[in-house]
Design a protein around this motif. Structure first.
Motif, PDB file in Angstrom:
ATOM      1  N   SER A  38       0.986  -1.136  -0.029  1.00  0.00           N
ATOM      2  CA  SER A  38       0.077   0.087   0.086  1.00  0.00           C
ATOM      3  C   SER A  38       1.118   1.166  -0.012  1.00  0.00           C
ATOM      4  O   SER A  38       1.754   1.478   0.969  1.00  0.00           O
ATOM      5  N   PRO A  39       0.540   2.182  -0.996  1.00  0.00           N
ATOM      6  CA  PRO A  39       1.513   3.348  -1.129  1.00  0.00           C
ATOM      7  C   PRO A  39       1.446   4.363   0.207  1.00  0.00           C
ATOM      8  O   PRO A  39       2.531   4.827   0.692  1.00  0.00           O
ATOM      9  N   ALA A  40       0.022   4.164   0.917  1.00  0.00           N
ATOM     10  CA  ALA A  40      -0.094   5.006   2.094  1.00  0.00           C
ATOM     11  C   ALA A  40       0.703   4.611   3.283  1.00  0.00           C
ATOM     12  O   ALA A  40       1.050   5.287   4.209  1.00  0.00           O
ATOM     13  N   ALA A  41       0.852   2.918   3.486  1.00  0.00           N
ATOM     14  CA  ALA A  41       1.612   2.492   4.593  1.00  0.00           C
ATOM     15  C   ALA A  41       2.412   1.332   3.780  1.00  0.00           C
ATOM     16  O   ALA A  41       1.881   0.326   3.878  1.00  0.00           O
ATOM     17  N   PRO A  42       3.645   1.662   3.461  1.00  0.00           N
ATOM     18  CA  PRO A  42       4.613   0.792   2.642  1.00  0.00           C
ATOM     19  C   PRO A  42       5.095  -0.140   3.398  1.00  0.00           C
ATOM     20  O   PRO A  42       6.167  -0.386   3.853  1.00  0.00           O
ATOM     21  N   TRP A  43       4.079  -1.083   3.690  1.00  0.00           N
ATOM     22  CA  TRP A  43       4.714  -2.659   4.148  1.00  0.00           C
ATOM     23  C   TRP A  43       4.870  -3.571   2.775  1.00  0.00           C
ATOM     24  O   TRP A  43       4.084  -3.513   1.687  1.00  0.00           O
ATOM     25  N   VAL A  44       5.883  -4.285   2.720  1.00  0.00           N
ATOM     26  CA  VAL A  44       6.262  -5.208   1.775  1.00  0.00           C
ATOM     27  C   VAL A  44       6.492  -6.680   2.203  1.00  0.00           C
ATOM     28  O   VAL A  44       7.049  -6.983   3.246  1.00  0.00           O
ATOM     29  N   LEU A  45       6.189  -7.582   1.372  1.00  0.00           N
ATOM     30  CA  LEU A  45       6.439  -9.013   1.760  1.00  0.00           C
ATOM     31  C   LEU A  45       7.939  -9.582   1.218  1.00  0.00           C
ATOM     32  O   LEU A  45       7.843  -9.514  -0.161  1.00  0.00           O
ATOM     33  N   LEU A  46       8.652  -9.784   1.846  1.00  0.00           N
ATOM     34  CA  LEU A  46       9.992 -10.214   1.351  1.00  0.00           C
ATOM     35  C   LEU A  46      10.203 -11.629   0.740  1.00  0.00           C
ATOM     36  O   LEU A  46       9.189 -12.521   1.345  1.00  0.00           O
ATOM     37  N   GLU A  47      11.127 -11.782   0.045  1.00  0.00           N
ATOM     38  CA  GLU A  47      10.943 -13.419  -0.302  1.00  0.00           C
ATOM     39  C   GLU A  47      11.179 -14.366   0.390  1.00  0.00           C
ATOM     40  O   GLU A  47      10.823 -15.589   0.332  1.00  0.00           O
ATOM     41  N   ASP A  48      11.781 -14.183   1.681  1.00  0.00           N
ATOM     42  CA  ASP A  48      11.999 -15.157   2.960  1.00  0.00           C
ATOM     43  C   ASP A  48      10.690 -15.263   3.507  1.00  0.00           C
ATOM     44  O   ASP A  48      10.547 -15.778   4.682  1.00  0.00           O
ATOM     45  N   GLY A  49       9.556 -14.308   3.214  1.00  0.00           N
ATOM     46  CA  GLY A  49       8.355 -14.454   3.902  1.00  0.00           C
ATOM     47  C   GLY A  49       8.169 -13.629   5.031  1.00  0.00           C
ATOM     48  O   GLY A  49       7.072 -13.198   5.509  1.00  0.00           O
ATOM     49  N   ARG A  50       9.020 -12.754   5.250  1.00  0.00           N
ATOM     50  CA  ARG A  50       8.896 -11.522   6.303  1.00  0.00           C
ATOM     51  C   ARG A  50       8.057 -10.369   5.730  1.00  0.00           C
ATOM     52  O   ARG A  50       8.342  -9.875   4.710  1.00  0.00           O
ATOM     53  N   LEU A  51       7.271  -9.972   6.438  1.00  0.00           N
ATOM     54  CA  LEU A  51       6.549  -8.743   6.383  1.00  0.00           C
ATOM     55  C   LEU A  51       7.254  -7.424   7.080  1.00  0.00           C
ATOM     56  O   LEU A  51       7.322  -7.458   8.142  1.00  0.00           O
ATOM     57  N   VAL A  52       7.960  -6.346   6.162  1.00  0.00           N
ATOM     58  CA  VAL A  52       8.345  -5.709   6.754  1.00  0.00           C
ATOM     59  C   VAL A  52       8.013  -4.008   6.225  1.00  0.00           C
ATOM     60  O   VAL A  52       7.548  -3.977   4.962  1.00  0.00           O
ATOM     61  N   ARG A  53       8.129  -3.071   6.939  1.00  0.00           N
ATOM     62  CA  ARG A  53       7.683  -1.682   6.418  1.00  0.00           C
ATOM     63  C   ARG A  53       8.889  -1.023   5.857  1.00  0.00           C
ATOM     64  O   ARG A  53      10.080  -1.018   6.185  1.00  0.00           O
ATOM     65  N   LEU A  54       8.699  -0.504   4.625  1.00  0.00           N
ATOM     66  CA  LEU A  54       9.972   0.212   4.036  1.00  0.00           C
ATOM     67  C   LEU A  54      10.114   1.717   4.699  1.00  0.00           C
ATOM     68  O   LEU A  54       9.034   2.289   5.421  1.00  0.00           O
TER      69      LEU A  54
END
Length: 54
Positions: A38-54
């Protein structure tokens, strides 16, 4: 996951093969009360399965 329902579109295959150029290339995805990509709250799912905020 072999059903036609889950087949990747041409855009999906490009994203799979080349990755994202920018965060808004992927649709937002609701996960555990937040939204990944989501551009408003930039969380991304990494290839190793972790969900992290940019």
């Amino acid at each position: 996951m072999l059903s036609e329902v889950y087949r990747l579109t041409e855009r999906g295959m490009r994203l799979r093969d080349e990755g994202l150029d920018q965060l808004t290339d992927a649709p937002s995805l609701p996960i555990a009360g937040t939204e990944a990509y989501s551009p408003a709250a930039p969380w991304v799912l990494l290839e190793d399965g972790r969900l992290v905020r940019l």
